[in-house]
Write a protein that holds these residues in place. Structure first.
Motif, PDB file in Angstrom:
ATOM      1  N   TYR A   1      37.618 -34.668  -1.733  1.00  0.00           N
ATOM      2  CA  TYR A   1      38.671 -33.694  -1.464  1.00  0.00           C
ATOM      3  C   TYR A   1      39.965 -34.094  -2.168  1.00  0.00           C
ATOM      4  O   TYR A   1      40.609 -33.284  -2.825  1.00  0.00           O
ATOM      5  N   ASP A   2      40.356 -35.369  -2.016  1.00  0.00           N
ATOM      6  CA  ASP A   2      41.607 -35.837  -2.621  1.00  0.00           C
ATOM      7  C   ASP A   2      41.572 -35.672  -4.143  1.00  0.00           C
ATOM      8  O   ASP A   2      42.572 -35.346  -4.768  1.00  0.00           O
TER       9      ASP A   2
ATOM     10  N   GLY B   1      44.271 -33.944  -6.663  1.00  0.00           N
ATOM     11  CA  GLY B   1      44.381 -34.476  -8.024  1.00  0.00           C
ATOM     12  C   GLY B   1      44.387 -35.999  -8.104  1.00  0.00           C
ATOM     13  O   GLY B   1      44.805 -36.571  -9.109  1.00  0.00           O
ATOM     14  N   SER B   2      43.900 -36.691  -7.053  1.00  0.00           N
ATOM     15  CA  SER B   2      43.814 -38.160  -7.123  1.00  0.00           C
ATOM     16  C   SER B   2      42.829 -38.561  -8.212  1.00  0.00           C
ATOM     17  O   SER B   2      41.782 -37.923  -8.363  1.00  0.00           O
ATOM     18  N   PRO B   3      43.128 -39.639  -8.949  1.00  0.00           N
ATOM     19  CA  PRO B   3      42.174 -40.087  -9.974  1.00  0.00           C
ATOM     20  C   PRO B   3      40.852 -40.531  -9.341  1.00  0.00           C
ATOM     21  O   PRO B   3      40.842 -41.091  -8.245  1.00  0.00           O
ATOM     22  N   LEU B   4      39.781 -40.300 -10.071  1.00  0.00           N
ATOM     23  CA  LEU B   4      38.445 -40.671  -9.595  1.00  0.00           C
ATOM     24  C   LEU B   4      38.375 -42.158  -9.209  1.00  0.00           C
ATOM     25  O   LEU B   4      37.795 -42.527  -8.186  1.00  0.00           O
ATOM     26  N   ALA B   5      38.978 -42.999 -10.030  1.00  0.00           N
ATOM     27  CA  ALA B   5      38.906 -44.437  -9.771  1.00  0.00           C
ATOM     28  C   ALA B   5      39.508 -44.796  -8.410  1.00  0.00           C
ATOM     29  O   ALA B   5      39.120 -45.787  -7.794  1.00  0.00           O
TER      30      ALA B   5
ATOM     31  N   ARG C   1      40.889 -24.051 -11.505  1.00  0.00           N
ATOM     32  CA  ARG C   1      40.148 -24.424 -10.295  1.00  0.00           C
ATOM     33  C   ARG C   1      38.704 -24.834 -10.540  1.00  0.00           C
ATOM     34  O   ARG C   1      38.123 -25.561  -9.750  1.00  0.00           O
ATOM     35  N   GLU C   2      38.095 -24.347 -11.632  1.00  0.00           N
ATOM     36  CA  GLU C   2      36.686 -24.677 -11.839  1.00  0.00           C
ATOM     37  C   GLU C   2      36.493 -25.930 -12.687  1.00  0.00           C
ATOM     38  O   GLU C   2      35.372 -26.391 -12.857  1.00  0.00           O
ATOM     39  N   SER C   3      37.591 -26.467 -13.230  1.00  0.00           N
ATOM     40  CA  SER C   3      37.402 -27.649 -14.088  1.00  0.00           C
ATOM     41  C   SER C   3      38.083 -28.907 -13.531  1.00  0.00           C
ATOM     42  O   SER C   3      38.312 -29.868 -14.259  1.00  0.00           O
ATOM     43  N   ARG C   4      38.368 -28.911 -12.242  1.00  0.00           N
ATOM     44  CA  ARG C   4      39.039 -30.066 -11.621  1.00  0.00           C
ATOM     45  C   ARG C   4      38.147 -31.318 -11.665  1.00  0.00           C
ATOM     46  O   ARG C   4      38.602 -32.402 -11.941  1.00  0.00           O
ATOM     47  N   LEU C   5      36.883 -31.115 -11.371  1.00  0.00           N
ATOM     48  CA  LEU C   5      35.969 -32.263 -11.334  1.00  0.00           C
ATOM     49  C   LEU C   5      35.732 -32.805 -12.742  1.00  0.00           C
ATOM     50  O   LEU C   5      35.713 -34.015 -12.966  1.00  0.00           O
ATOM     51  N   GLN C   6      35.571 -31.900 -13.683  1.00  0.00           N
ATOM     52  CA  GLN C   6      35.366 -32.316 -15.075  1.00  0.00           C
ATOM     53  C   GLN C   6      36.538 -33.185 -15.544  1.00  0.00           C
ATOM     54  O   GLN C   6      36.342 -34.257 -16.124  1.00  0.00           O
ATOM     55  N   LYS C   7      37.763 -32.729 -15.253  1.00  0.00           N
ATOM     56  CA  LYS C   7      38.944 -33.493 -15.682  1.00  0.00           C
ATOM     57  C   LYS C   7      38.938 -34.872 -15.046  1.00  0.00           C
ATOM     58  O   LYS C   7      39.222 -35.881 -15.698  1.00  0.00           O
ATOM     59  N   ALA C   8      38.611 -34.909 -13.758  1.00  0.00           N
ATOM     60  CA  ALA C   8      38.628 -36.197 -13.040  1.00  0.00           C
ATOM     61  C   ALA C   8      37.579 -37.148 -13.618  1.00  0.00           C
ATOM     62  O   ALA C   8      37.839 -38.342 -13.816  1.00  0.00           O
ATOM     63  N   ILE C   9      36.402 -36.630 -13.903  1.00  0.00           N
ATOM     64  CA  ILE C   9      35.331 -37.498 -14.433  1.00  0.00           C
ATOM     65  C   ILE C   9      35.688 -37.970 -15.847  1.00  0.00           C
ATOM     66  O   ILE C   9      35.610 -39.152 -16.161  1.00  0.00           O
ATOM     67  N   ASP C  10      36.103 -37.026 -16.676  1.00  0.00           N
ATOM     68  CA  ASP C  10      36.402 -37.383 -18.074  1.00  0.00           C
ATOM     69  C   ASP C  10      37.558 -38.372 -18.182  1.00  0.00           C
ATOM     70  O   ASP C  10      37.637 -39.129 -19.153  1.00  0.00           O
ATOM     71  N   ALA C  11      38.456 -38.345 -17.190  1.00  0.00           N
ATOM     72  CA  ALA C  11      39.617 -39.244 -17.251  1.00  0.00           C
ATOM     73  C   ALA C  11      39.282 -40.653 -16.757  1.00  0.00           C
ATOM     74  O   ALA C  11      40.083 -41.566 -16.897  1.00  0.00           O
ATOM     75  N   HIS C  12      38.096 -40.837 -16.180  1.00  0.00           N
ATOM     76  CA  HIS C  12      37.764 -42.166 -15.654  1.00  0.00           C
ATOM     77  C   HIS C  12      37.525 -43.135 -16.811  1.00  0.00           C
ATOM     78  O   HIS C  12      36.768 -42.826 -17.739  1.00  0.00           O
ATOM     79  N   PRO C  13      38.165 -44.307 -16.776  1.00  0.00           N
ATOM     80  CA  PRO C  13      38.036 -45.239 -17.905  1.00  0.00           C
ATOM     81  C   PRO C  13      36.611 -45.738 -18.140  1.00  0.00           C
ATOM     82  O   PRO C  13      36.302 -46.224 -19.223  1.00  0.00           O
ATOM     83  N   LEU C  14      35.732 -45.611 -17.151  1.00  0.00           N
ATOM     84  CA  LEU C  14      34.363 -46.129 -17.324  1.00  0.00           C
ATOM     85  C   LEU C  14      33.345 -45.025 -17.632  1.00  0.00           C
ATOM     86  O   LEU C  14      32.144 -45.211 -17.486  1.00  0.00           O
TER      87      LEU C  14
END
Ligand code: ADP
Ligand code: MG
Length: 326
Positions: free
Chosen positions: A120-121, A126-130, A164-177
């Protein structure tokens, strides 16, 4: 016959011969005889007992969406057990629980009460995935983003959020790993598995936009194919307008019961429709698989020698060796 498997009331260690396993759970290939099944189990068990070699890592992180808008087809069970199996095969895995029910979080023994950093966060705040991922207590190379009950509101809250439909994509792609070895290094995730809720709303849409590969579990039951048309239409729509990398790469037949003609018929029909996309390994219906979550475990640790665990290990191996999409 009452098998020890179905009557087991404690998770104690039970030693069974391959023949007993095969006899109590005749759930592998439809046409096999008890003897053939015993042989198959014995080979599988022997190979796993001696620590089978791990599989090669993909060239880049494979983001796989486990989806089917039908409930109870084995999405969560397959997500957590394939994740654990992939870790056992030497892979680094991240599971994202995208279902407000939080069943994947429970099965992986990760806290998911209100207030815990969660999916949810990441999606709404918009909390980073990490920052929302935590390590599974069972496996060193398994991370989990848990789902809290807050996620139930996200379906509505996301409606008014930008992109709204690309929030997860952004979070995943921004993860350094996440990425290739050059981008993300040795510690990179090899697999990100996303466990979707049983609907085709904004949460599932976020997953379909985020992933390149889709894994559809299909329960070997009557009505199994019902609703699949709608699911595939949604995939086409997403592919056309939101994510052209998306492909259905993997179909897994779950809760297969070789004692019934029906299961064999459904499996045949699925294979006819989807060909090589369907993994050769089906997951048998097994009480051990369904008991494991109540012990906060996957069947991979709860009963590693059971047919369910061996099948998930084989399915994971197939997924890994079928190779990453370019
Ligand atoms: P979904 O996530 O698609 O709703 P689940 O993975 O939660 O489906 O599975 C639905 C139910 O079926 C759960 O109670 C689960 O324990 C049970 N189940 C799943 N796979 C198996 C299996 N191979 N054998 C027996 N029970 C299973
Ligand atoms: Mg589920």
């Amino acid at each position: 016959m009452v098998s020890r498997e179905t009557s087991a009331s404690s998770p104690g260690f039970v030693v069974r011969t391959a023949a007993e396993v095969a006899d109590s759970e005749p759930t592998f290939q439809s046409e096999s005889t008890p003897l053939a099944r015993a042989a198959e189990h014995s080979i599988l068990a022997r190979r796993s007992a001696f620590g089978r070699p791990s599989v090669g890592r993909p060239a880049q992180t494979r983001v796989m969406v486990v989806a089917n808008q039908k409930g109870g087809v084995g999405k969560t069970t397959s997500t957590v057990n394939l994740a654990a199996a992939l870790v056992q095969l030497g892979q680094r895995v991240l599971v994202i629980d995208l279902d407000p029910q939080g069943n994947a979080s429970t099965a992986l023994s990760v806290e998911h009460h209100r207030g815990v950093p969660s999916t949810y966060d990441m999606l709404v705040e918009g909390s980073p995935l990490a920052e929302v991922a935590s390590q599974s207590p069972e496996f060193e190379n398994l991370s989990v983003v848990p789902a809290t009950i807050d996620l139930a509101g996200a379906e509505i809250e996301l409606v008014s959020v930008v992109a709204r439909e690309s929030r997860l994509q952004k979070a995943i792609d921004a993860h350094p790993l996440v990425g290739t070895e050059a981008e993300a290094g040795e510690e990179r995730f090899d697999y990100v598995l996303i466990d979707c809720p049983p609907s085709l709303g904004l949460l599932t849409l976020n997953a379909l936009v985020a992933g390149a590969e889709m894994l559809i579990p299909i329960q070997a039951e009557y009505y199994a194919l019902e609703g699949l048309g709608q699911l595939l239409e949604t995939v086409d729509m997403v592919k056309k307008h939101l994510n052209n990398r998306l492909d259905v790469t993997t179909i897994l037949i779950t809760m297969y019961d070789a004692r019934t003609r029906l299961a064999a018929g459904v499996a045949d029909e699925v294979r006819e429709h989807f060909g090589d996309t369907v993994l050769k390994t089906s997951i048998p219906r097994s009480v051990r698989v369904s008991e494991a979550p109540s012990y906060g475990q996957t069947v991979m640790t709860y009963d590693p020698g059971s047919p369910g665990a061996l099948s998930y290990l084989e399915a994971a191996r197939e997924m890994a060796t079928k190779g990453a999409k370019a």
